[in-house]
Write a protein that holds these residues in place. Structure first.
Motif, PDB file in Angstrom:
ATOM      1  N   THR A   1       8.824   5.328 -41.221  1.00  0.00           N
ATOM      2  CA  THR A   1       8.721   5.985 -39.925  1.00  0.00           C
ATOM      3  C   THR A   1       9.827   5.568 -38.975  1.00  0.00           C
ATOM      4  O   THR A   1      10.022   6.203 -37.956  1.00  0.00           O
ATOM      5  CB  THR A   1       7.380   5.640 -39.274  1.00  0.00           C
ATOM      6  N   GLY A   2      10.519   4.484 -39.269  1.00  0.00           N
ATOM      7  CA  GLY A   2      11.545   3.995 -38.363  1.00  0.00           C
ATOM      8  C   GLY A   2      10.966   3.261 -37.171  1.00  0.00           C
ATOM      9  O   GLY A   2      11.689   2.901 -36.245  1.00  0.00           O
ATOM     10  N   ARG A   3       9.653   3.037 -37.159  1.00  0.00           N
ATOM     11  CA  ARG A   3       9.013   2.345 -36.047  1.00  0.00           C
ATOM     12  C   ARG A   3       8.433   1.027 -36.538  1.00  0.00           C
ATOM     13  O   ARG A   3       8.102   0.886 -37.722  1.00  0.00           O
ATOM     14  CB  ARG A   3       7.881   3.196 -35.468  1.00  0.00           C
ATOM     15  N   PRO A   4       8.270   0.047 -35.646  1.00  0.00           N
ATOM     16  CA  PRO A   4       7.675  -1.224 -36.056  1.00  0.00           C
ATOM     17  C   PRO A   4       6.265  -1.013 -36.589  1.00  0.00           C
ATOM     18  O   PRO A   4       5.532  -0.173 -36.079  1.00  0.00           O
ATOM     19  CB  PRO A   4       7.657  -2.042 -34.749  1.00  0.00           C
ATOM     20  N   ARG A   5       5.946  -1.740 -37.607  1.00  0.00           N
ATOM     21  CA  ARG A   5       4.620  -1.626 -38.210  1.00  0.00           C
ATOM     22  C   ARG A   5       3.569  -2.190 -37.255  1.00  0.00           C
ATOM     23  O   ARG A   5       3.708  -3.291 -36.745  1.00  0.00           O
ATOM     24  CB  ARG A   5       4.590  -2.380 -39.532  1.00  0.00           C
ATOM     25  N   LEU A   6       2.508  -1.418 -37.025  1.00  0.00           N
ATOM     26  CA  LEU A   6       1.422  -1.869 -36.166  1.00  0.00           C
ATOM     27  C   LEU A   6       0.469  -2.758 -36.955  1.00  0.00           C
ATOM     28  O   LEU A   6       0.299  -2.592 -38.163  1.00  0.00           O
ATOM     29  CB  LEU A   6       0.641  -0.676 -35.628  1.00  0.00           C
ATOM     30  N   SER A   7      -0.174  -3.680 -36.254  1.00  0.00           N
ATOM     31  CA  SER A   7      -1.275  -4.397 -36.880  1.00  0.00           C
ATOM     32  C   SER A   7      -2.455  -3.436 -36.991  1.00  0.00           C
ATOM     33  O   SER A   7      -2.503  -2.390 -36.321  1.00  0.00           O
ATOM     34  CB  SER A   7      -1.676  -5.613 -36.045  1.00  0.00           C
ATOM     35  N   ILE A   8      -3.407  -3.785 -37.819  1.00  0.00           N
ATOM     36  CA  ILE A   8      -4.558  -2.896 -38.021  1.00  0.00           C
ATOM     37  C   ILE A   8      -5.353  -2.748 -36.730  1.00  0.00           C
ATOM     38  O   ILE A   8      -5.725  -1.639 -36.328  1.00  0.00           O
ATOM     39  CB  ILE A   8      -5.436  -3.438 -39.153  1.00  0.00           C
ATOM     40  N   ALA A   9      -5.617  -3.842 -36.044  1.00  0.00           N
ATOM     41  CA  ALA A   9      -6.375  -3.758 -34.799  1.00  0.00           C
ATOM     42  C   ALA A   9      -5.619  -2.958 -33.747  1.00  0.00           C
ATOM     43  O   ALA A   9      -6.219  -2.174 -33.001  1.00  0.00           O
ATOM     44  CB  ALA A   9      -6.682  -5.159 -34.282  1.00  0.00           C
ATOM     45  N   GLU A  10      -4.318  -3.117 -33.686  1.00  0.00           N
ATOM     46  CA  GLU A  10      -3.513  -2.350 -32.727  1.00  0.00           C
ATOM     47  C   GLU A  10      -3.567  -0.861 -33.049  1.00  0.00           C
ATOM     48  O   GLU A  10      -3.639  -0.021 -32.143  1.00  0.00           O
ATOM     49  CB  GLU A  10      -2.072  -2.837 -32.742  1.00  0.00           C
ATOM     50  N   ALA A  11      -3.518  -0.523 -34.319  1.00  0.00           N
ATOM     51  CA  ALA A  11      -3.564   0.883 -34.715  1.00  0.00           C
ATOM     52  C   ALA A  11      -4.887   1.517 -34.305  1.00  0.00           C
ATOM     53  O   ALA A  11      -4.926   2.631 -33.767  1.00  0.00           O
ATOM     54  CB  ALA A  11      -3.360   1.014 -36.219  1.00  0.00           C
ATOM     55  N   LEU A  12      -5.995   0.811 -34.539  1.00  0.00           N
ATOM     56  CA  LEU A  12      -7.290   1.345 -34.143  1.00  0.00           C
ATOM     57  C   LEU A  12      -7.386   1.505 -32.635  1.00  0.00           C
ATOM     58  O   LEU A  12      -7.888   2.513 -32.124  1.00  0.00           O
ATOM     59  CB  LEU A  12      -8.416   0.440 -34.647  1.00  0.00           C
ATOM     60  N   SER A  13      -6.914   0.521 -31.913  1.00  0.00           N
ATOM     61  CA  SER A  13      -6.951   0.586 -30.456  1.00  0.00           C
ATOM     62  C   SER A  13      -6.126   1.760 -29.949  1.00  0.00           C
ATOM     63  O   SER A  13      -6.531   2.478 -29.027  1.00  0.00           O
ATOM     64  CB  SER A  13      -6.437  -0.730 -29.855  1.00  0.00           C
ATOM     65  N   ARG A  14      -4.973   2.005 -30.567  1.00  0.00           N
ATOM     66  CA  ARG A  14      -4.120   3.107 -30.134  1.00  0.00           C
ATOM     67  C   ARG A  14      -4.774   4.448 -30.413  1.00  0.00           C
ATOM     68  O   ARG A  14      -4.747   5.359 -29.580  1.00  0.00           O
ATOM     69  CB  ARG A  14      -2.762   3.030 -30.829  1.00  0.00           C
ATOM     70  N   VAL A  15      -5.379   4.568 -31.596  1.00  0.00           N
ATOM     71  CA  VAL A  15      -6.027   5.824 -31.957  1.00  0.00           C
ATOM     72  C   VAL A  15      -7.203   6.119 -31.036  1.00  0.00           C
ATOM     73  O   VAL A  15      -7.417   7.263 -30.615  1.00  0.00           O
ATOM     74  CB  VAL A  15      -6.505   5.774 -33.424  1.00  0.00           C
TER      75      VAL A  15
END
Length: 427
Positions: A5-19
């Motif tokens: 994706t060319g973007r920094p990999r999110l942590s799992i908790a960060e990904a859930l929070s963002r979604v």
């Protein structure tokens, strides 16, 4: 193959929070050590393994959340009801495809592997082939849910052993007081009098049968498809010395061919009937009644008659009530009217069921260790999440509870007071 994706990999908790949105009132923690969300939140959702994310991402709607929780791969720290109420505001069980992609970017390859459902999920092979709601298939379905353990049910339901919506005469009433009031309300609506005959279909552990016999002096027959329920009720009838008035059979209600009953009570059975069988159900109960006899139908319903009556892929259908179908009030009333039963009164008790589930949930929590030892942690988790979710459903109005009172009119004479005599004193 990983998606670049060319973007920094999110942590799992960060990904859930963002979604789910940064203002979600939930803290998330994950097996990769990440955390996100307000640390002061009263609810924390813990993803214990890649399997938890596989369930969430790979299963539709709330099924993935339920599977992950039952399997123990996801846990909710704090009150389970408060947790589900908070999750309901975020839509964690209804991830969009864009949201799934956001989560996928945070996954490790292990979380992309297909995961088998927990063993508590009912398989098609268990139910057998053929259409729903045949006597043999209904027997398997009822056994799956009710022949668990009478000891377990007593811990959850309390001494009344009543597994249907209670009626709270006061908000501060106990569960036992509310179940007593429910049975008595049904007796009063049916106008029961000493010497009459009552048929209670889907009688459970016999609470209605014994209440009517003991307090109203009627001769009451109950039928249930659960062997465990029938055995419990038969023993309790003997213990109370009600053998001359009360009887419970292990039988399908369709196998009852006696007629001339003064009243029929159906408390929590219609949910197991199925839309296609409602006409036959109403016709059979109509035939059991004498002219002028009354029927009280008490069941969970949907708030609309639109759309399908069963969600085959949903959590409740796969884990709790296989083949269960909820209809709208108009559908049930229509079936009763179309088969000779005149509707005289209807009452909605939705909020009372939310209070009932609150008390059952408290009972389960108080006996949690015993319940896990008795039926296993997976089944206990099914019960915990199903009752908390159902409580939320009744509070939010996505499911309802209605009592419909009917009479078998005879040539236009309903033999009925101007309104149901709800204040009839006990004999």
């Amino acid at each position: 193959m990983a998606v670049r994706t060319g973007r920094p990999r999110l942590s799992i908790a960060e990904a859930l929070s963002r979604v789910l949105g940064g203002d979600a009132p939930i803290e998330f923690s994950a097996y990769d050590g990440s955390r996100s969300g307000p640390p002061e939140a009263s609810v924390r959702v813990e993803l214990r393994s890649p399997r938890a994310l596989s369930y969430l991402v790979g299963s539709p709607g709330g099924l993935g959340l339920g599977r992950a929780y039952v399997a123990g791969e996801l846990d909710v720290h704090g009150d389970i009801y408060e947790g589900l109420r908070a999750l309901a505001t975020t839509g964690i069980g209804n991830l969009t495809w864009q949201g799934r992609l956001e989560v996928l970017r945070a996954l490790d390859p292990r979380a992309l592997r297909p995961v088998a459902p927990p063993p508590e999920e009912v398989r098609r092979s268990f139910l057998g082939v053929g259409p729903r709601h045949t006597p043999m298939r209904d027997g398997r379905v009822i056994s799956h849910h009710y022949d668990v353990s009478n000891r377990f049910y007593r811990w959850v339901l309390g001494p009344s052993m009543a597994y249907t919506c209670a009626v709270y005469p006061r908000k501060e009433a106990t569960l036992e007081e509310a179940q007593e009031e429910k049975f008595d309300l049904v007796c009063r609506k049916l106008g029961l009098e000493r010497g009459q005959r009552l048929l209670d279909v889907g009688c459970g552990w016999g609470g209605m049968v014994m209440h009517a016999a003991e307090h109203y002096g009627v001769k009451a027959l109950g039928v249930t498809l659960s062997r465990e329920q029938a055995a419990y009720a038969q023993e309790e009838i003997r213990r109370r010395g009600l053998q001359g008035l009360a009887e419970v059979r292990h039988s399908d209600y369709r196998a009852v061919h006696e007629d001339g009953f003064d009243a029929v009570s159906s408390i929590g059975l219609t949910e197991h009937i199925g839309k296609a069988q409602l006409g036959a159900y109403a016709r059979h109960l109509h035939a059991r009644l004498r002219p002028g006899g009354r029927l009280l139908n008490h069941c969970i319903m949907r708030p609309t008659t639109k759309g399908p009556s069963v969600v085959k892929r949903g959590f409740i259908n796969r884990y709790v009530f296989p083949d269960g179908e909820l209809e709208g009030l108009g559908t049930v009333v229509g079936a009763l009217q179309d088969h000779g039963l005149e509707v005289r009164h209807e009452e909605g008790l939705r909020e009372h069921y939310a209070l009932t589930l609150r008390d059952w949930g408290r009972n389960l929590d108080e006996h949690w260790d015993d319940a896990v030892a008795e039926i296993g942690e997976g089944k206990a988790r099914v019960w915990r999440v199903y009752m908390a979710g159902s409580r939320l459903g009744f509070e939010r109005g996505s499911i309802e509870l209605h009592q419909v009172l009917c009479v078998k009119a005879d040539r236009g004479d309903a033999r009925f007071a101007l309104r149901p005599d709800f204040e009839r004193p006990r004999p």
